[in-house]
Design a protein around this motif. Structure first.
Motif, mmCIF file in Angstrom:
data_model
loop_
_atom_site.group_PDB
_atom_site.id
_atom_site.type_symbol
_atom_site.label_atom_id
_atom_site.label_comp_id
_atom_site.label_asym_id
_atom_site.label_seq_id
_atom_site.Cartn_x
_atom_site.Cartn_y
_atom_site.Cartn_z
ATOM 1 N N ASP A 33 -0.011 22.336 67.334
ATOM 2 C CA ASP A 33 -0.159 23.303 66.244
ATOM 3 C C ASP A 33 -1.311 22.910 65.323
ATOM 4 N N ARG A 34 -1.401 21.621 65.023
ATOM 5 C CA ARG A 34 -2.458 21.131 64.151
ATOM 6 C C ARG A 34 -3.830 21.363 64.785
ATOM 7 N N LYS A 35 -3.941 21.079 66.083
ATOM 8 C CA LYS A 35 -5.214 21.295 66.777
ATOM 9 C C LYS A 35 -5.586 22.776 66.772
ATOM 10 N N ALA A 36 -4.589 23.639 66.967
ATOM 11 C CA ALA A 36 -4.857 25.079 66.981
ATOM 12 C C ALA A 36 -5.332 25.549 65.609
ATOM 13 N N LYS A 37 -4.708 25.054 64.546
ATOM 14 C CA LYS A 37 -5.116 25.437 63.192
ATOM 15 C C LYS A 37 -6.537 24.964 62.908
ATOM 16 N N LEU A 38 -6.834 23.724 63.276
ATOM 17 C CA LEU A 38 -8.174 23.195 63.047
ATOM 18 C C LEU A 38 -9.223 23.968 63.838
ATOM 19 N N LYS A 39 -8.871 24.321 65.071
ATOM 20 C CA LYS A 39 -9.789 25.088 65.904
ATOM 21 C C LYS A 39 -10.066 26.451 65.272
ATOM 22 N N ALA A 40 -9.021 27.094 64.738
ATOM 23 C CA ALA A 40 -9.183 28.393 64.084
ATOM 24 C C ALA A 40 -10.066 28.267 62.848
ATOM 25 N N VAL A 42 -12.405 25.991 62.307
ATOM 26 C CA VAL A 42 -13.773 25.742 62.756
ATOM 27 C C VAL A 42 -14.419 27.034 63.245
ATOM 28 N N GLU A 43 -13.672 27.810 64.021
ATOM 29 C CA GLU A 43 -14.210 29.085 64.519
ATOM 30 C C GLU A 43 -14.530 30.027 63.359
ATOM 31 N N PHE A 44 -13.648 30.063 62.366
ATOM 32 C CA PHE A 44 -13.879 30.914 61.199
ATOM 33 C C PHE A 44 -15.142 30.469 60.472
ATOM 34 N N GLY A 45 -15.300 29.171 60.316
ATOM 35 C CA GLY A 45 -16.491 28.641 59.663
ATOM 36 C C GLY A 45 -17.753 28.965 60.434
ATOM 37 N N LYS A 46 -17.699 28.843 61.756
ATOM 38 C CA LYS A 46 -18.862 29.159 62.579
ATOM 39 C C LYS A 46 -19.227 30.639 62.469
#
Length: 56
Positions: A33-40, A42-46
């Motif tokens: 869950d933590r990895k998924a949140k961080l990935k989201a 990062v994607e939002f930031g990109k």
């Protein structure tokens, strides 16, 4: 000679194994869950950075 009758620790071992498995699964799911949140994030930031670059 081995003892006869009821086996000694099987119930406790089974209960312990079950609890340890639950603990490991909980840790795995939290990590996922933590990895998924961080990935989201990062994607939002990109995407935000890409949008700001295209506007300039």
């Amino acid at each position: 000679m081995p003892k006869t009758g009821r086996e000694k620790n099987t119930a406790n071992k089974a209960k312990h194994s079950k609890l340890i498995a639950q603990k490991k699964n909980k840790a795995k799911s939290k990590d996922a869950d933590r990895k998924a949140k961080l990935k989201a994030i990062v994607e939002f930031g990109k995407s935000k950075k890409a949008n700001s670059n295209s506007k300039s």
